[in-house]
Design a protein around this motif. Structure first.
Motif, PDB file in Angstrom:
ATOM      1  N   ASP A  24       0.752  -0.934  -0.050  1.00 34.46           N
ATOM      2  CA  ASP A  24      -0.021   0.045   0.024  1.00 34.46           C
ATOM      3  C   ASP A  24       0.810   1.186  -0.181  1.00 34.46           C
ATOM      4  N   SER A  27       2.538   1.891  -3.366  1.00 34.85           N
ATOM      5  CA  SER A  27       1.204   2.479  -4.420  1.00 34.85           C
ATOM      6  C   SER A  27       0.991   3.849  -4.228  1.00 34.85           C
ATOM      7  N   LYS A  28       0.924   4.104  -2.742  1.00 32.41           N
ATOM      8  CA  LYS A  28       1.010   5.458  -2.452  1.00 32.41           C
ATOM      9  C   LYS A  28       1.973   6.308  -3.144  1.00 32.41           C
ATOM     10  N   GLY A  31       1.628   6.304  -6.834  1.00 31.66           N
ATOM     11  CA  GLY A  31       0.320   7.310  -7.244  1.00 31.66           C
ATOM     12  C   GLY A  31       0.576   8.702  -7.337  1.00 31.66           C
ATOM     13  N   PRO A  36      -3.286   5.721 -11.315  1.00 34.95           N
ATOM     14  CA  PRO A  36      -3.877   4.414 -10.740  1.00 34.95           C
ATOM     15  C   PRO A  36      -3.936   3.063 -11.639  1.00 34.95           C
ATOM     16  N   ILE A  39      -0.708   1.628 -12.231  1.00 38.58           N
ATOM     17  CA  ILE A  39      -0.440   0.761 -11.114  1.00 38.58           C
ATOM     18  C   ILE A  39      -0.939  -0.328 -11.079  1.00 38.58           C
ATOM     19  N   ARG A  43       0.308  -4.444 -11.128  1.00 33.39           N
ATOM     20  CA  ARG A  43       0.207  -5.536 -10.290  1.00 33.39           C
ATOM     21  C   ARG A  43      -0.695  -6.480 -10.885  1.00 33.39           C
ATOM     22  N   VAL A  87      -6.229   2.685  -5.155  1.00 28.17           N
ATOM     23  CA  VAL A  87      -5.038   3.316  -5.304  1.00 28.17           C
ATOM     24  C   VAL A  87      -5.303   4.966  -5.268  1.00 28.17           C
ATOM     25  N   SER A 214       5.967  -3.951  -5.801  1.00 24.44           N
ATOM     26  CA  SER A 214       4.604  -3.867  -5.425  1.00 24.44           C
ATOM     27  C   SER A 214       3.940  -5.377  -5.774  1.00 24.44           C
ATOM     28  N   THR A 292      -7.473  -3.989  -0.268  1.00 27.91           N
ATOM     29  CA  THR A 292      -5.975  -4.188  -0.691  1.00 27.91           C
ATOM     30  C   THR A 292      -5.770  -5.541  -0.680  1.00 27.91           C
TER      31      THR A 292
END
Length: 293
Positions: A24, A27-28, A31, A36, A39, A43, A87, A214, A292
């Motif tokens: 997380d 991803s933050k 981002g 998003p 990302i 993933r 995200v 990630s 998540t």
């Protein structure tokens, strides 16, 4: 022996949740620069080969076959919303607040089980769910438009995830597990791939590590959480999902200087307490996780 096995399950769950929290945070961070959708693409790209390999190892790729493509398409579209909203919500909110709001997903599952599945909801479970939503209001503290946008985005992610889980409960008995997992990852990858010409930004140096990392963290989380439920009963292992809140606070403070105020802790306590109460009444806690996961 039983106690030792449960301890292994709890340890595996805590490690899996740590991987989720780290994912997380990555991803933050990504981002802040990348869409998003980009990302989501990476993933999903990492997840699909893993799911296919597990399906092959457990009986062959025929387990990815399905007679209900429409159901998988619907679930994939819903889960695309889950990943995108989640995200985006991470970039709009402090990590601890985002994690706390995401924990409302199990309560959405409970409330949706009546209209979608026709399951009766006990009064005590309904009261616990309502208390959880009071906790969300406390965390959100309506007022700031920026905060409300992020909170609504994360609530949308939780609702989409709950719909994904409810449909899994409805159709899962008639479909192979690996088919359910494969198509719910395939659809977001195809949709996000189609948008890449418009949102793509070439990662720079450490960002490549972030995208790959990630995915690896997600794989590790799945592996350890699966291991946790093999060693310990769901009612024992699942509550340790809430250790994510501690990691979210630490990671948010370490990387972004975010320090939750007292109201975030009060609201989080109500959300977590209500989630534990619902889990106590419903042993199918493996289906009741946060976006998540």
């Amino acid at each position: 022996m039983h106690t030792q096995s449960s301890l292994k399950g709890i340890g595996s769950m805590c490690l899996g949740v740590l991987f989720l929290a780290l994912g997380d945070a990555v991803s933050k961070w990504l981002g802040e620069v990348h869409s998003p959708l980009q990302i989501m693409f990476f993933r999903s790209l990492v997840s699909l080969p893993l799911i296919a390999a597990l399906a092959y190892a457990s009986g062959g790729l025929r387990k990815l076959g399905t007679r209900r493509p429409g159901v998988h398409l619907l679930r994939g579209l819903i889960y695309t919303g889950t990943m995108g909203f989640f995200v985006l919500g991470l970039t709009l909110l402090p990590l601890a607040e985002a994690t706390a709001i995401a924990f409302v997903a199990p309560l959405f599952v409970t409330l949706l089980s009546f209209p979608v599945l026709g399951e009766r909801i006990e009064r005590s479970v309904l009261v616990a769910s309502l208390i959880g939503f009071v906790g969300v209001v406390i965390v959100i503290r309506p007022g700031s438009s920026a905060l409300n946008t992020g909170a609504l985005t994360m609530l949308a992610a939780a609702l989409c995830y709950a719909l994904t889980m409810v449909t899994a409960r409805r159709y899962g008995a008639r479909e192979h597990l690996w088919a359910m997992l494969f198509y719910v990852a395939l659809i977001p990858m195809l949709i996000s791939a189609a948008t890449l010409p418009w949102v793509w930004q070439t990662p720079q140096g450490s960002e490549w590590v972030g995208f790959i990392g990630s995915g690896v963290l997600g794989v590790g989380a799945i592996a350890f959480i699966t291991l946790a439920f093999r060693h310990a009963p769901a009612a024992v292992a699942a509550p340790f999902d809430y250790t994510a809140m501690l990691w979210a606070v630490l990671l948010g403070w370490w990387f972004w200087g975010e320090i939750p105020d007292i109201w975030v802790w009060v609201g989080s306590a109500l959300i977590i307490g209500s989630g534990l109460a619902v889990a106590y009444h419903d042993r199918r806690t493996t289906l009741k996780r946060r976006p998540t996961a």
